[in-house]
Design a protein around this motif. Structure first.
Motif, short mmCIF file in Angstrom:
data_model
loop_
_atom_site.label_atom_id
_atom_site.label_comp_id
_atom_site.label_asym_id
_atom_site.label_seq_id
_atom_site.Cartn_x
_atom_site.Cartn_y
_atom_site.Cartn_z
N ASP A 25 0.83 -1.21 0.00
CA ASP A 25 0.00 0.00 0.00
C ASP A 25 0.86 1.26 0.00
OD1 ASP A 25 0.95 -0.18 2.51
OD2 ASP A 25 -1.00 -0.22 3.53
N TYR A 26 2.19 1.08 -0.08
CA TYR A 26 3.02 2.29 -0.15
C TYR A 26 2.96 2.89 -1.56
CZ TYR A 26 6.76 -0.30 -2.56
OH TYR A 26 7.48 -1.03 -3.47
N ILE A 27 2.41 2.12 -2.51
CA ILE A 27 2.09 2.68 -3.83
C ILE A 27 0.56 2.83 -3.82
CG2 ILE A 27 2.16 2.30 -6.33
CD1 ILE A 27 4.59 0.41 -5.82
N ILE A 61 3.51 -5.60 -12.71
CA ILE A 61 4.63 -6.56 -12.56
C ILE A 61 5.70 -6.05 -11.60
CG2 ILE A 61 4.21 -7.61 -14.82
CD1 ILE A 61 6.82 -6.23 -15.82
N GLN A 62 5.73 -4.73 -11.37
CA GLN A 62 6.70 -4.13 -10.43
C GLN A 62 8.12 -4.66 -10.66
OE1 GLN A 62 6.23 -1.43 -8.50
NE2 GLN A 62 4.28 -1.23 -9.53
N SER A 63 8.76 -5.22 -9.64
CA SER A 63 10.20 -5.53 -9.79
C SER A 63 10.52 -6.65 -10.78
CB SER A 63 10.80 -5.89 -8.43
OG SER A 63 10.98 -4.73 -7.68
N ALA A 93 16.80 -5.26 2.39
CA ALA A 93 15.50 -5.03 1.75
C ALA A 93 15.70 -4.42 0.36
CB ALA A 93 14.68 -4.09 2.61
N PHE A 94 14.70 -4.60 -0.51
CA PHE A 94 14.84 -4.12 -1.89
C PHE A 94 15.04 -2.62 -1.99
CE2 PHE A 94 10.21 -4.31 -1.11
CZ PHE A 94 9.81 -3.05 -1.49
N ASN A 95 14.56 -1.89 -0.95
CA ASN A 95 14.65 -0.43 -1.03
C ASN A 95 15.62 0.14 0.01
OD1 ASN A 95 13.18 -1.01 1.19
ND2 ASN A 95 11.30 0.00 0.53
N ILE A 112 17.86 -5.13 -6.70
CA ILE A 112 17.42 -4.19 -5.67
C ILE A 112 17.12 -2.86 -6.38
CG2 ILE A 112 18.53 -5.22 -3.64
CD1 ILE A 112 20.89 -3.27 -4.10
N ASN A 113 16.34 -2.00 -5.72
CA ASN A 113 15.93 -0.78 -6.41
C ASN A 113 17.11 0.06 -6.90
OD1 ASN A 113 13.46 -1.69 -5.70
ND2 ASN A 113 12.81 0.13 -4.59
N ALA A 114 18.15 0.19 -6.06
CA ALA A 114 19.29 1.03 -6.44
C ALA A 114 19.90 0.51 -7.75
CB ALA A 114 20.34 1.03 -5.33
N SER A 156 1.31 7.48 -9.29
CA SER A 156 0.98 7.27 -7.89
C SER A 156 2.23 6.87 -7.09
CB SER A 156 -0.13 6.22 -7.81
OG SER A 156 0.00 5.39 -6.71
N GLU A 157 3.07 6.02 -7.70
CA GLU A 157 4.30 5.63 -6.98
C GLU A 157 5.21 6.84 -6.81
OE1 GLU A 157 6.52 2.17 -8.33
OE2 GLU A 157 7.70 2.27 -6.49
N ARG A 158 5.29 7.69 -7.85
CA ARG A 158 6.14 8.89 -7.75
C ARG A 158 5.66 9.80 -6.62
NH1 ARG A 158 9.40 11.12 -6.18
NH2 ARG A 158 10.55 12.92 -6.95
N MET A 191 8.67 1.54 -15.76
CA MET A 191 9.02 0.13 -16.00
C MET A 191 8.27 -0.77 -15.01
SD MET A 191 13.13 0.18 -16.91
CE MET A 191 13.57 -0.07 -15.28
N CYS A 192 8.24 -0.33 -13.73
CA CYS A 192 7.57 -1.14 -12.70
C CYS A 192 6.06 -1.19 -12.91
CB CYS A 192 7.86 -0.58 -11.31
SG CYS A 192 9.59 -0.68 -10.81
N SER A 193 5.51 -0.20 -13.61
CA SER A 193 4.04 -0.11 -13.74
C SER A 193 3.48 -0.99 -14.85
CB SER A 193 3.63 1.35 -14.00
OG SER A 193 3.80 1.67 -15.38
N1 GLN Z 1 8.32 -0.09 -7.79
C1 GLN Z 1 8.64 -0.79 -6.59
C2 GLN Z 1 9.56 0.03 -5.71
O1 GLN Z 1 10.43 0.66 -6.19
C3 GLN Z 1 9.28 -2.11 -6.94
C4 GLN Z 1 9.68 -2.92 -5.72
C5 GLN Z 1 9.37 -4.38 -5.83
O2 GLN Z 1 8.56 -4.85 -6.62
N2 GLN Z 1 10.02 -5.15 -4.96
O3 GLN Z 1 9.43 0.07 -4.52
#
Ligand code: GLN
Length: 303
Positions: A25-27, A61-63, A93-95, A112-114, A156-158, A191-193
């Motif tokens: 729900d952070y997006i 599909i996100q990551s 963690a991914f972020n 990972i996001n970076a 929305s994620e931005r 890309m994640c969207s």
């Molecule tokens: N767009 C998501 C983010 O940056 C992708 C993270 C994920 O799917 N693990 O937080």
């Protein structure tokens, strides 16, 4: 092997987990998704296809998008991709920002996001139309020209993407990205969207299941590059749960916070599963369970 029956039996067995976890729900746009959904699709290299429940419903599909970006990166830059980003598991963690500061702006791996933000920046530097090329590559892998970005999800994620913005700023400070921070973030979020169904994801990943060299939309991968992409999925595809996924499932794979997981059984099949409720590491609860049971029942894994 009666994969269809196995997929159906698995569902019955994972039903007790159907209310465990919560959707991302952070997006904000993803918070609106009905969390009680499930689909699975398995496609063999011999051309057989098995699906169950909502296997044709598209989701964010996100990551998982990071795999397509790395495939394009390897295709264009070969081994020099690894000068920009490492290929070691992060165990974080991914972020997370922690390692990135200590390791002076070189991300541990591209999943990972970076790392994915660095790969996005590289695609922007190399291509005249990175957004067009990225979606063309995915469409070509799937043989479907309706796959697309969901701008509502990206915007929305931005709107709440403070952590990814911090990562991008740290990368910029260390000279790890060349393009404008805002442009790189927006391309990464786009890309994640991308939205795809389990059937489309399983189809797309068949290219990484075969070790045969391929060319899609002008992007070529050699057998060796396909092997290396799978190796990085195996070790880094699930962030700080990569060991657990490897232990329970025994296949290379990649997850996304939209609730999707794709895994590859080299030379046999690709499988995509989707269920939005996530565990604390951001991986689908039912998806992880389903794949664990798949390799248990079939007695097939890479180990
Ligand atoms: N767009 C998501 C983010 O940056 C992708 C993270 C994920 O799917 N693990 O937080």
């Amino acid at each position: 092997m009666d994969y269809q029956k196995i997929l159906e039996d698995i569902y019955q067995e994972i039903l007790p987990y159907s209310k465990v976890g919560a959707q991302a729900d952070y997006i904000p746009a993803l918070a609106k998704v009905d969390p009680d959904q499930y689909g699975i699709s398995l496609k063999t290299v011999m051309g057989e296809s098995y699906s169950f429940m909502k296997a044709d419903k598209r989701f964010s599909i996100q990551s998982i998008a990071k795999v397509f970006a790395v495939a394009m990166g390897l295709s264009m830059k070969g081994e020099s991709l690894w000068k920009l980003v490492g290929k070691e598991p992060s165990g974080t963690a991914f972020n997370s920002l922690v390692q990135l500061e200590i390791e002076k702006g070189k991300p541990r791996n591209p999943f990972i996001n970076a790392g994915a933000i660095v790969v996005a920046d590289m695609l922007m530097s190399e291509l005249d139309d990175p957004e067009g090329e990225f979606i063309r590559f995915i469409r070509s892998l799937c043989g479907s020209d309706t796959i697309d970005y969901n701008m509502e999800v990206a915007v929305s994620e931005r709107s709440k993407g403070y952590l990814n913005a911090a990562i991008a700023n740290l990368l910029k400070y260390h000279g790890s990205i060349s393009n404008d921070i805002e442009d790189v973030l927006m391309f990464y979020f786009k890309m994640c969207s991308v939205e795809m169904s389990c059937e489309e994801l399983a189809q797309a990943f068949l290219a990484f299941t075969n070790s045969t060299p391929f060319e899609y939309a002008g992007y070529k991968m050699t057998s060796s590059q396909i092997k290396r992409l799978n190796a990085v999925m195996q070790t880094c595809g699930f962030y700080d749960e990569a060991g657990e996924f490897s232990y329970l499932v025994g296949l290379p794979g990649k997850s996304g916070v939209g609730g999707g997981i794709v895994a590859v059984h080299p030379l046999r099949y690709s499988v995509a599963v989707w269920s939005p409720r996530l565990n604390s590491k951001g991986n689908s609860v039912m998806g992880m369970k389903a794949l664990e049971l798949l390799t248990t029942y079939t007695q097939e894994s890479i180990f």
